[in-house]
Design a protein around this motif. Structure first.
Motif, PDB file in Angstrom:
ATOM      1  N   UNK A 139       9.209   1.613   7.241  1.00 34.25           N
ATOM      2  CA  UNK A 139       7.959   1.619   6.481  1.00 34.25           C
ATOM      3  C   UNK A 139       7.536   3.024   6.133  1.00 34.25           C
ATOM      4  N   UNK A 140       6.285   3.315   6.354  1.00 33.80           N
ATOM      5  CA  UNK A 140       5.718   4.604   5.986  1.00 33.80           C
ATOM      6  C   UNK A 140       6.248   5.746   6.853  1.00 33.80           C
ATOM      7  N   UNK A 196      -1.415  13.819  -2.612  1.00 37.21           N
ATOM      8  CA  UNK A 196      -0.651  13.960  -1.370  1.00 37.21           C
ATOM      9  C   UNK A 196      -0.911  12.749  -0.483  1.00 37.21           C
ATOM     10  N   UNK A 197      -0.050  12.563   0.500  1.00 41.20           N
ATOM     11  CA  UNK A 197      -0.166  11.448   1.430  1.00 41.20           C
ATOM     12  C   UNK A 197      -0.522  11.979   2.808  1.00 41.20           C
ATOM     13  N   UNK A 198      -1.486  11.336   3.443  1.00 37.46           N
ATOM     14  CA  UNK A 198      -1.888  11.714   4.800  1.00 37.46           C
ATOM     15  C   UNK A 198      -0.959  11.001   5.779  1.00 37.46           C
ATOM     16  N   UNK A 199      -0.367  11.770   6.665  1.00 35.46           N
ATOM     17  CA  UNK A 199       0.555  11.226   7.665  1.00 35.46           C
ATOM     18  C   UNK A 199      -0.257  10.802   8.887  1.00 35.46           C
ATOM     19  N   UNK A 200      -0.187   9.505   9.205  1.00 37.04           N
ATOM     20  CA  UNK A 200      -0.934   8.970  10.341  1.00 37.04           C
ATOM     21  C   UNK A 200      -0.104   9.053  11.619  1.00 37.04           C
ATOM     22  N   UNK A 201      -0.784   8.995  12.745  1.00 37.45           N
ATOM     23  CA  UNK A 201      -0.146   8.833  14.053  1.00 37.45           C
ATOM     24  C   UNK A 201      -0.295   7.361  14.424  1.00 37.45           C
ATOM     25  N   UNK A 257       0.823  -1.212   0.000  1.00 39.20           N
ATOM     26  CA  UNK A 257       0.000   0.000   0.000  1.00 39.20           C
ATOM     27  C   UNK A 257       0.858   1.264   0.000  1.00 39.20           C
ATOM     28  N   UNK A 258       1.804   1.336   0.931  1.00 42.67           N
ATOM     29  CA  UNK A 258       2.635   2.538   1.036  1.00 42.67           C
ATOM     30  C   UNK A 258       3.514   2.735  -0.197  1.00 42.67           C
ATOM     31  N   UNK A 259       4.006   1.651  -0.774  1.00 41.54           N
ATOM     32  CA  UNK A 259       4.820   1.754  -1.993  1.00 41.54           C
ATOM     33  C   UNK A 259       4.007   2.370  -3.126  1.00 41.54           C
ATOM     34  N   UNK A 260       2.789   1.891  -3.312  1.00 39.42           N
ATOM     35  CA  UNK A 260       1.950   2.433  -4.386  1.00 39.42           C
ATOM     36  C   UNK A 260       1.550   3.875  -4.101  1.00 39.42           C
ATOM     37  N   UNK A 261       1.244   4.168  -2.848  1.00 37.51           N
ATOM     38  CA  UNK A 261       0.871   5.531  -2.489  1.00 37.51           C
ATOM     39  C   UNK A 261       2.031   6.499  -2.748  1.00 37.51           C
ATOM     40  N   UNK A 262       3.238   6.132  -2.317  1.00 41.01           N
ATOM     41  CA  UNK A 262       4.406   6.999  -2.553  1.00 41.01           C
ATOM     42  C   UNK A 262       4.664   7.173  -4.051  1.00 41.01           C
TER      43      UNK A 262
END
Length: 174
Positions: free
Chosen positions: A45-46, A31-36, A16-21
Protein backbone atom coordinates in the motif's frame (compact mmCIF):
# COMPACT_ATOMS: atom_id res chain seq x y z
CA UNK A 1 -1.30 26.64 -4.94
CA UNK A 2 -0.96 28.12 -1.50
CA UNK A 3 0.78 26.18 1.26
CA UNK A 4 -1.54 24.04 3.38
CA UNK A 5 -2.28 20.55 4.64
CA UNK A 6 -5.16 18.73 2.95
CA UNK A 7 -6.66 15.64 4.57
CA UNK A 8 -7.81 12.85 2.27
CA UNK A 9 -10.48 10.68 3.90
CA UNK A 10 -12.69 7.79 2.91
CA UNK A 11 -13.09 4.09 3.45
CA UNK A 12 -10.15 1.76 3.19
CA UNK A 13 -9.88 0.59 -0.42
CA UNK A 14 -11.47 3.71 -1.95
CA UNK A 15 -8.22 4.65 -3.70
CA UNK A 16 -7.04 7.50 -1.49
CA UNK A 17 -3.35 6.65 -1.83
CA UNK A 18 -3.66 6.08 -5.59
CA UNK A 19 -5.17 9.53 -6.11
CA UNK A 20 -2.68 11.16 -3.76
CA UNK A 21 0.30 9.60 -5.57
CA UNK A 22 -1.17 10.61 -8.93
CA UNK A 23 -1.62 14.22 -7.83
CA UNK A 24 1.93 14.39 -6.45
CA UNK A 25 3.33 12.92 -9.69
CA UNK A 26 1.35 15.39 -11.81
CA UNK A 27 2.12 18.56 -9.86
CA UNK A 28 5.48 19.24 -8.19
CA UNK A 29 3.79 21.64 -5.73
CA UNK A 30 2.01 18.66 -4.14
CA UNK A 31 3.76 16.48 -1.55
CA UNK A 32 2.66 13.45 0.45
CA UNK A 33 2.86 13.25 4.23
CA UNK A 34 4.44 9.99 5.38
CA UNK A 35 2.51 8.52 8.31
CA UNK A 36 3.75 6.22 11.06
CA UNK A 37 1.63 3.06 11.38
CA UNK A 38 1.81 0.00 13.62
CA UNK A 39 1.53 -2.20 10.52
CA UNK A 40 4.26 -4.59 9.29
CA UNK A 41 6.63 -2.94 6.82
CA UNK A 42 5.83 -5.54 4.14
CA UNK A 43 2.04 -5.01 4.20
CA UNK A 44 2.12 -2.97 0.99
CA UNK A 45 0.00 0.00 0.00
CA UNK A 46 1.19 3.46 0.90
CA UNK A 47 4.71 4.53 1.82
CA UNK A 48 4.79 4.67 5.63
CA UNK A 49 7.04 4.28 8.65
CA UNK A 50 6.32 0.89 10.21
CA UNK A 51 6.54 1.06 14.01
CA UNK A 52 5.98 -1.49 16.72
CA UNK A 53 3.36 -0.57 19.31
CA UNK A 54 6.14 0.23 21.78
CA UNK A 55 7.94 2.46 19.25
CA UNK A 56 4.66 4.21 18.49
CA UNK A 57 3.97 4.88 22.18
CA UNK A 58 7.52 6.24 22.59
CA UNK A 59 7.11 8.52 19.55
CA UNK A 60 3.76 9.83 20.82
CA UNK A 61 5.18 10.43 24.32
CA UNK A 62 8.12 12.31 22.77
CA UNK A 63 5.68 14.62 20.93
CA UNK A 64 6.68 13.51 17.43
CA UNK A 65 3.10 13.49 16.12
CA UNK A 66 0.87 16.43 15.29
CA UNK A 67 -2.02 13.93 15.18
CA UNK A 68 -2.46 10.31 16.18
CA UNK A 69 -5.37 7.88 16.39
CA UNK A 70 -6.33 4.22 16.43
CA UNK A 71 -8.42 2.44 13.80
CA UNK A 72 -8.88 -1.17 12.71
CA UNK A 73 -6.51 -2.41 15.41
CA UNK A 74 -3.64 -0.16 14.27
CA UNK A 75 -2.14 3.11 15.51
CA UNK A 76 -1.54 5.97 13.06
CA UNK A 77 0.59 9.07 13.54
CA UNK A 78 1.12 12.19 11.44
CA UNK A 79 4.40 13.99 12.10
CA UNK A 80 4.73 17.70 12.66
CA UNK A 81 5.74 19.72 9.59
CA UNK A 82 7.29 21.39 7.85
CA UNK A 83 6.16 19.39 4.86
CA UNK A 84 7.93 19.49 1.51
CA UNK A 85 5.97 21.12 -1.29
CA UNK A 86 3.29 23.75 -1.19
CA UNK A 87 0.33 21.42 -0.62
CA UNK A 88 0.78 18.43 1.68
CA UNK A 89 -1.73 15.61 1.24
CA UNK A 90 -2.25 13.27 4.19
CA UNK A 91 -4.42 10.16 4.44
CA UNK A 92 -6.54 10.68 7.57
CA UNK A 93 -9.35 9.10 9.52
CA UNK A 94 -12.62 11.02 9.43
CA UNK A 95 -12.51 10.90 13.23
CA UNK A 96 -9.51 13.25 13.47
CA UNK A 97 -10.66 16.00 11.10
CA UNK A 98 -11.45 18.41 13.94
CA UNK A 99 -8.02 17.85 15.50
CA UNK A 100 -6.37 18.27 12.08
CA UNK A 101 -8.13 21.61 11.65
CA UNK A 102 -6.64 22.71 14.97
CA UNK A 103 -3.16 21.35 14.20
CA UNK A 104 -2.78 22.68 10.66
CA UNK A 105 -3.71 26.28 9.73
CA UNK A 106 -5.77 26.43 6.54
CA UNK A 107 -6.62 22.72 6.74
CA UNK A 108 -9.25 21.32 4.37
CA UNK A 109 -10.56 17.80 3.78
CA UNK A 110 -11.51 15.86 0.65
CA UNK A 111 -13.52 12.64 0.86
CA UNK A 112 -12.97 9.81 -1.62
CA UNK A 113 -16.06 7.64 -2.18
CA UNK A 114 -16.97 4.42 -3.98
CA UNK A 115 -20.17 2.40 -4.37
CA UNK A 116 -20.17 -0.48 -1.83
CA UNK A 117 -19.91 -3.26 -4.45
CA UNK A 118 -16.83 -1.74 -6.06
CA UNK A 119 -15.32 -1.05 -2.65
CA UNK A 120 -15.75 -4.75 -1.73
CA UNK A 121 -14.00 -5.78 -4.97
CA UNK A 122 -11.06 -3.47 -4.32
CA UNK A 123 -10.68 -4.63 -0.72
CA UNK A 124 -10.69 -8.26 -1.82
CA UNK A 125 -8.16 -7.59 -4.59
CA UNK A 126 -5.69 -6.02 -2.22
CA UNK A 127 -5.61 -9.26 -0.20
CA UNK A 128 -5.09 -7.86 3.31
CA UNK A 129 -8.42 -9.01 4.76
CA UNK A 130 -10.64 -12.07 4.58
CA UNK A 131 -14.33 -11.95 3.55
CA UNK A 132 -15.54 -11.44 7.14
CA UNK A 133 -13.17 -8.50 7.67
CA UNK A 134 -14.30 -6.95 4.38
CA UNK A 135 -17.97 -7.33 5.34
CA UNK A 136 -17.25 -5.66 8.69
CA UNK A 137 -15.45 -2.76 6.95
CA UNK A 138 -18.36 -2.27 4.56
CA UNK A 139 -20.83 -2.25 7.44
CA UNK A 140 -18.82 0.52 9.16
CA UNK A 141 -18.18 2.63 6.05
CA UNK A 142 -20.95 4.92 4.83
CA UNK A 143 -20.96 5.58 1.08
CA UNK A 144 -20.31 9.23 1.93
CA UNK A 145 -19.98 10.67 5.41
CA UNK A 146 -20.28 14.36 4.67
CA UNK A 147 -17.30 14.93 6.98
CA UNK A 148 -15.28 16.74 4.30
CA UNK A 149 -15.82 19.95 2.38
CA UNK A 150 -15.20 18.23 -0.97
CA UNK A 151 -15.97 14.79 -2.38
CA UNK A 152 -14.63 12.71 -5.27
CA UNK A 153 -16.42 9.62 -6.61
CA UNK A 154 -13.48 7.36 -7.46
CA UNK A 155 -15.44 4.67 -9.30
CA UNK A 156 -13.96 5.61 -12.68
CA UNK A 157 -10.42 5.35 -13.99
CA UNK A 158 -7.68 6.67 -11.68
CA UNK A 159 -6.82 9.42 -14.16
CA UNK A 160 -10.28 10.92 -13.74
CA UNK A 161 -10.00 10.86 -9.94
CA UNK A 162 -6.54 12.44 -10.07
CA UNK A 163 -7.84 15.18 -12.38
CA UNK A 164 -10.73 15.89 -9.97
CA UNK A 165 -8.32 15.99 -7.03
CA UNK A 166 -6.00 18.42 -8.83
CA UNK A 167 -8.99 20.60 -9.75
CA UNK A 168 -10.07 20.78 -6.09
CA UNK A 169 -6.50 21.55 -4.98
CA UNK A 170 -6.34 24.41 -7.49
CA UNK A 171 -9.71 25.71 -6.23
CA UNK A 172 -8.47 25.57 -2.63
CA UNK A 173 -5.40 27.60 -3.54
CA UNK A 174 -7.38 30.57 -4.83
Amino acid sequence: MSARVIGIVGPSGAGKDTLMRGAAAADPRVSLVRRAITRPADAGGEDYDALSEAEFRESRAAGRFALDWQAHGLCYGVPHGPFAGRVALVNLSRGVLAQAAEAFPGFAAIEITLPPGLLAQRLAARGREDADDIAARLARAPAQSGAAEYSIDNSGPPERGVAELLSILNELSR
